[in-house]
Design a protein around this motif. Sequence first.
Motif, PDB file in Angstrom:
ATOM      1  N   ASN A   1       0.817  -1.216   0.000  1.00 48.78           N
ATOM      2  CA  ASN A   1       0.000   0.000   0.000  1.00 48.78           C
ATOM      3  C   ASN A   1       0.853   1.270   0.000  1.00 48.78           C
ATOM      4  O   ASN A   1       0.624   2.162  -0.793  1.00 48.78           O
ATOM      5  N   GLY A  44       0.673   3.731   1.810  1.00 43.12           N
ATOM      6  CA  GLY A  44      -0.284   4.823   1.914  1.00 43.12           C
ATOM      7  C   GLY A  44      -1.424   4.613   0.936  1.00 43.12           C
ATOM      8  O   GLY A  44      -2.258   3.726   1.114  1.00 43.12           O
ATOM      9  N   THR A  97       2.352   9.825   0.393  1.00 45.54           N
ATOM     10  CA  THR A  97       1.942   8.670   1.204  1.00 45.54           C
ATOM     11  C   THR A  97       0.648   8.920   1.976  1.00 45.54           C
ATOM     12  O   THR A  97       0.233   8.075   2.766  1.00 45.54           O
ATOM     13  N   ASP A 138      -3.070   8.744   2.740  1.00 38.61           N
ATOM     14  CA  ASP A 138      -4.079   7.775   2.309  1.00 38.61           C
ATOM     15  C   ASP A 138      -5.477   8.249   2.684  1.00 38.61           C
ATOM     16  O   ASP A 138      -5.684   8.811   3.761  1.00 38.61           O
ATOM     17  N   GLN A 145      -6.642   3.513   5.918  1.00 38.89           N
ATOM     18  CA  GLN A 145      -6.005   3.626   7.230  1.00 38.89           C
ATOM     19  C   GLN A 145      -6.951   4.145   8.308  1.00 38.89           C
ATOM     20  O   GLN A 145      -6.992   3.618   9.428  1.00 38.89           O
ATOM     21  N   VAL A 186       1.953   6.777  13.609  1.00 39.91           N
ATOM     22  CA  VAL A 186       1.920   7.381  12.273  1.00 39.91           C
ATOM     23  C   VAL A 186       1.654   8.878  12.388  1.00 39.91           C
ATOM     24  O   VAL A 186       2.323   9.698  11.741  1.00 39.91           O
ATOM     25  N   ARG A 212       4.280  11.766  11.117  1.00 38.58           N
ATOM     26  CA  ARG A 212       3.877  12.674  10.044  1.00 38.58           C
ATOM     27  C   ARG A 212       3.856  14.122  10.533  1.00 38.58           C
ATOM     28  O   ARG A 212       4.118  15.054   9.751  1.00 38.58           O
ATOM     29  N   THR A 223       3.405   5.418   7.131  1.00 40.07           N
ATOM     30  CA  THR A 223       2.154   4.772   6.757  1.00 40.07           C
ATOM     31  C   THR A 223       2.046   3.460   7.534  1.00 40.07           C
ATOM     32  O   THR A 223       3.028   2.970   8.096  1.00 40.07           O
TER      33      THR A 223
END
Length: 310
Positions: free
Chosen positions: A19, A21, A234, A236, A240, A254, A258, A265
């Motif tokens: 994935n 993300g 990344t 999503d 998620q 996460v 971030r 991710t």
Amino acid sequence: MTIPVGTTVTVRVPASSANLGPGFDCVGLALGVWDECTVTVAESGLLVEVEGSGADAVPRDESHLVVRTMVTAWQHLGVPTPAGLHLSATNSVPHGRGMGSSATAIVSGVAAAHALAVRGGVLAAEELDLTAINAIASALEGHPDNASASVFGGATLSVTDAGEPLPRTRTVPLRLHADVEAVVLVPETTLSTHTARSVLPEVVPLATAAANSARTGLLVHALTSAPDLLLAGTADLLHQEARRPSYPHSMALVDALRAEGLAATISGAGPSVLVLTQGDRVADVRRIAEQAAGWQVLTPGVPERGVQLV
């Protein structure tokens, strides 16, 4: 014609993250953690020996995933299943952590079955026909992201179309930018892929699907040409957040990563966390993971080749 008794192969297959993300079920990344198995054709019976990760939990009979996969692969290849097999597996890929352990086992089984048929003179082909192995493994896994990365290595983008007797999987290797480094943060807890997928919505708004498609395009560009865009690439919108209740600690990590500009991710179905960064920021990843506590930090590298015959 059957594969002769005594024919043997040893295969190594890397772990993977899927994935990355927004690339749900289509983007994968090989990770330098390897499972290895040796399969030998015997006169009769089945002997399964396993050591390493998950050794206490996996079956030792015909239900073992590598064994089941070999039988199915031979059916697709039109090769009779031998009367006896000896499987010796050494596992390093953690189970239930979102690092593609099931795909690794499936690719191992397909590759071993294919190579045994070639070495035994039953199938006229290269010992490792990666396109054929990828097609069967992706169909058995149900989606090509993890499987394709384990087959080809590096980063991969895959698309699956309907086909008979197997869906048609088209995989494009992506030339990973030299500055991109993968860091995997692995918790002690596990999560099954089935559980993670069961909470996903069956329908998403058109605007969400369109925005996520755009992010996937940006992800590919960031991976190959512009690592400075990895944070945006990344992000999503599909899976998620829907899974947040299934791995709240992973999502909290996460979020923390971030917030400091690091492209974090969920790795595959979780609960591990993948961070795609540049070398000078790996120390920042370690610091944030240590503050969260309970996370093993891996910098496994991204192997350029996937499944290999030893």
